[in-house]
Write a protein that holds these residues in place. Structure first.
Motif, PDB file in Angstrom:
ATOM      1  N   ARG A 184       0.824  -1.206   0.000  1.00  0.00           N
ATOM      2  CA  ARG A 184       0.000   0.000   0.000  1.00  0.00           C
ATOM      3  C   ARG A 184       0.862   1.263   0.000  1.00  0.00           C
ATOM      4  N   VAL A 185       1.886   1.285   0.826  1.00  0.00           N
ATOM      5  CA  VAL A 185       2.780   2.446   0.880  1.00  0.00           C
ATOM      6  C   VAL A 185       3.486   2.649  -0.461  1.00  0.00           C
ATOM      7  N   ALA A 186       3.944   1.537  -1.064  1.00  0.00           N
ATOM      8  CA  ALA A 186       4.658   1.629  -2.337  1.00  0.00           C
ATOM      9  C   ALA A 186       3.764   2.199  -3.436  1.00  0.00           C
ATOM     10  N   LEU A 187       2.524   1.706  -3.517  1.00  0.00           N
ATOM     11  CA  LEU A 187       1.621   2.191  -4.559  1.00  0.00           C
ATOM     12  C   LEU A 187       1.255   3.654  -4.337  1.00  0.00           C
ATOM     13  N   GLU A 188       1.019   4.020  -3.089  1.00  0.00           N
ATOM     14  CA  GLU A 188       0.710   5.423  -2.805  1.00  0.00           C
ATOM     15  C   GLU A 188       1.898   6.329  -3.127  1.00  0.00           C
ATOM     16  N   ALA A 189       3.106   5.836  -2.857  1.00  0.00           N
ATOM     17  CA  ALA A 189       4.309   6.625  -3.152  1.00  0.00           C
ATOM     18  C   ALA A 189       4.459   6.871  -4.650  1.00  0.00           C
ATOM     19  N   PHE A 190       3.978   5.925  -5.454  1.00  0.00           N
ATOM     20  CA  PHE A 190       4.038   6.085  -6.906  1.00  0.00           C
ATOM     21  C   PHE A 190       2.799   6.784  -7.453  1.00  0.00           C
ATOM     22  N   GLY A 191       1.927   7.241  -6.555  1.00  0.00           N
ATOM     23  CA  GLY A 191       0.727   7.934  -6.996  1.00  0.00           C
ATOM     24  C   GLY A 191      -0.323   7.020  -7.586  1.00  0.00           C
ATOM     25  N   GLN A 192      -0.338   5.748  -7.161  1.00  0.00           N
ATOM     26  CA  GLN A 192      -1.265   4.762  -7.693  1.00  0.00           C
ATOM     27  C   GLN A 192      -2.394   4.485  -6.691  1.00  0.00           C
ATOM     28  N   ASP A 193      -3.509   3.946  -7.200  1.00  0.00           N
ATOM     29  CA  ASP A 193      -4.648   3.590  -6.362  1.00  0.00           C
ATOM     30  C   ASP A 193      -4.388   2.221  -5.728  1.00  0.00           C
ATOM     31  N   PRO A 194      -4.225   2.136  -4.409  1.00  0.00           N
ATOM     32  CA  PRO A 194      -3.926   0.846  -3.765  1.00  0.00           C
ATOM     33  C   PRO A 194      -5.043  -0.178  -3.904  1.00  0.00           C
ATOM     34  N   SER A 195      -6.272   0.266  -4.189  1.00  0.00           N
ATOM     35  CA  SER A 195      -7.392  -0.665  -4.291  1.00  0.00           C
ATOM     36  C   SER A 195      -7.488  -1.324  -5.662  1.00  0.00           C
ATOM     37  N   ASP A 196      -6.793  -0.789  -6.655  1.00  0.00           N
ATOM     38  CA  ASP A 196      -6.833  -1.341  -8.016  1.00  0.00           C
ATOM     39  C   ASP A 196      -5.471  -1.938  -8.339  1.00  0.00           C
ATOM     40  N   ARG A 197      -5.367  -3.247  -8.192  1.00  0.00           N
ATOM     41  CA  ARG A 197      -4.065  -3.886  -8.372  1.00  0.00           C
ATOM     42  C   ARG A 197      -3.985  -4.750  -9.616  1.00  0.00           C
ATOM     43  N   GLU A 198      -5.018  -5.565  -9.857  1.00  0.00           N
ATOM     44  CA  GLU A 198      -4.949  -6.509 -10.968  1.00  0.00           C
ATOM     45  C   GLU A 198      -4.729  -5.825 -12.312  1.00  0.00           C
ATOM     46  N   SER A 199      -5.288  -4.622 -12.488  1.00  0.00           N
ATOM     47  CA  SER A 199      -5.148  -3.917 -13.769  1.00  0.00           C
ATOM     48  C   SER A 199      -4.065  -2.848 -13.730  1.00  0.00           C
ATOM     49  N   ASN A 200      -3.291  -2.816 -12.655  1.00  0.00           N
ATOM     50  CA  ASN A 200      -2.248  -1.814 -12.483  1.00  0.00           C
ATOM     51  C   ASN A 200      -0.911  -2.401 -12.929  1.00  0.00           C
ATOM     52  N   GLU A 201      -0.384  -1.897 -14.032  1.00  0.00           N
ATOM     53  CA  GLU A 201       0.847  -2.464 -14.602  1.00  0.00           C
ATOM     54  C   GLU A 201       2.039  -2.308 -13.655  1.00  0.00           C
ATOM     55  N   LEU A 202       2.107  -1.184 -12.960  1.00  0.00           N
ATOM     56  CA  LEU A 202       3.201  -0.974 -12.006  1.00  0.00           C
ATOM     57  C   LEU A 202       3.177  -2.029 -10.916  1.00  0.00           C
ATOM     58  N   TYR A 203       1.990  -2.295 -10.400  1.00  0.00           N
ATOM     59  CA  TYR A 203       1.862  -3.315  -9.356  1.00  0.00           C
ATOM     60  C   TYR A 203       2.239  -4.691  -9.893  1.00  0.00           C
ATOM     61  N   VAL A 204       1.674  -5.052 -11.034  1.00  0.00           N
ATOM     62  CA  VAL A 204       1.884  -6.391 -11.595  1.00  0.00           C
ATOM     63  C   VAL A 204       3.346  -6.637 -11.954  1.00  0.00           C
ATOM     64  N   GLN A 205       4.004  -5.630 -12.526  1.00  0.00           N
ATOM     65  CA  GLN A 205       5.360  -5.816 -13.029  1.00  0.00           C
ATOM     66  C   GLN A 205       6.448  -5.627 -11.966  1.00  0.00           C
ATOM     67  N   ARG A 206       6.215  -4.761 -10.976  1.00  0.00           N
ATOM     68  CA  ARG A 206       7.298  -4.411 -10.048  1.00  0.00           C
ATOM     69  C   ARG A 206       7.014  -4.770  -8.593  1.00  0.00           C
ATOM     70  N   VAL A 207       5.789  -4.523  -8.146  1.00  0.00           N
ATOM     71  CA  VAL A 207       5.496  -4.719  -6.728  1.00  0.00           C
ATOM     72  C   VAL A 207       5.109  -6.165  -6.419  1.00  0.00           C
ATOM     73  N   MET A 208       4.226  -6.728  -7.203  1.00  0.00           N
ATOM     74  CA  MET A 208       3.743  -8.082  -6.932  1.00  0.00           C
ATOM     75  C   MET A 208       4.853  -9.134  -6.907  1.00  0.00           C
ATOM     76  N   PRO A 209       5.812  -9.114  -7.843  1.00  0.00           N
ATOM     77  CA  PRO A 209       6.895 -10.106  -7.751  1.00  0.00           C
ATOM     78  C   PRO A 209       7.645 -10.049  -6.421  1.00  0.00           C
ATOM     79  N   ALA A 210       7.818  -8.836  -5.874  1.00  0.00           N
ATOM     80  CA  ALA A 210       8.497  -8.709  -4.587  1.00  0.00           C
ATOM     81  C   ALA A 210       7.656  -9.293  -3.464  1.00  0.00           C
ATOM     82  N   GLU A 211       6.331  -9.161  -3.569  1.00  0.00           N
ATOM     83  CA  GLU A 211       5.433  -9.766  -2.578  1.00  0.00           C
ATOM     84  C   GLU A 211       5.642 -11.276  -2.520  1.00  0.00           C
TER      85      GLU A 211
END
Length: 207
Positions: free
Chosen positions: A61-88
């Motif tokens: 949540r902190v990472a997405l907010e820091a990038f100016g992204q909506d934390p509630s929309d993840r599946e369609s968020n390319e930043l989340y899918v490509q960079r954040v989710m693999p780290a999870e």
């Protein structure tokens, strides 16, 4: 004062040092009830319960907010899918690996939907996390679309808002995915009603 007999641990109660720990991987989409079954599985087996959202959720949540992204929309968020989710998932597998090294069985609770079509995903992930020898059991939690939608409505999570807004498109994309992993022992648990708990107990007893 404790007697010598009392001070000596009951060796029969200790785990077998030569037995391989078990990694139970429960997978399924949002609203499938996989987390409920994963927690029940942990209770049945005594395995450590490792939930991806608990381990990494606040940081995501902190990472997405820091990038100016909506934390509630993840599946369609390319930043989340490509960079954040693999780290999870890397964090989840690493945490499981450290428990397995101690001989502690684990239950991994995560959707895995983005990786189900990759046959080699599980092997690569466990090798990257340096898992020791362990028995891997993959439990596919499958639930009908009507039940899933109702569960999402009832739990009222902000993260489900986008899914429900365009339900047909969401289900067509994420609701019918098949796991193609070529690693581990695979079983299916249909989780439309309470019979799923009976099925889960049968799988544990059979093992």
């Amino acid at each position: 004062m404790t007697s010598d007999a009392q001070a000596v641990p009951d060796m029969q109660a200790l785990p077998d040092a030569h037995a391989r720990p078990v990694a139970y991987i429960t997978l399924g989409g949002a609203g499938s009830g996989k987390s409920t079954l994963a927690r029940h599985l942990s209770s049945l087996t005594g395995a450590a319960y490792l939930d991806k959202d608990t381990i990494a959720g606040p940081l995501v949540r902190v990472a997405l907010e820091a990038f100016g992204q909506d934390p509630s929309d993840r599946e369609s968020n390319e930043l989340y899918v490509q960079r954040v989710m693999p780290a999870e998932y890397e964090t989840l597998f690493a945490t499981a690996g450290r428990n397995l090294e101690l001989g502690r069985s684990v239950v991994l609770d995560a959707p895995f939907v983005a990786y189900l079509g990759d046959p080699d995903f599980l092997r690569r992930s466990t090798e990257r996390a340096s898992w020791p020898a362990a028995r891997i059991r993959v439990l596919h939690v499958r639930t009908s679309p009507e039940v899933v939608r109702q569960r999402l409505i009832e739990r009222g999570s902000e993260r489900d808002r986008v899914k429900l807004a365009d339900w047909d498109a969401y289900w067509e994309r994420f609701g019918v995915l098949e796991c193609r992993w070529n690693t581990g022992e695979h079983d299916v648990v249909v989780n439309d009603d309470e019979s799923a708990f009976t099925r889960l107990r049968e799988l544990v007893q059979r093992a």
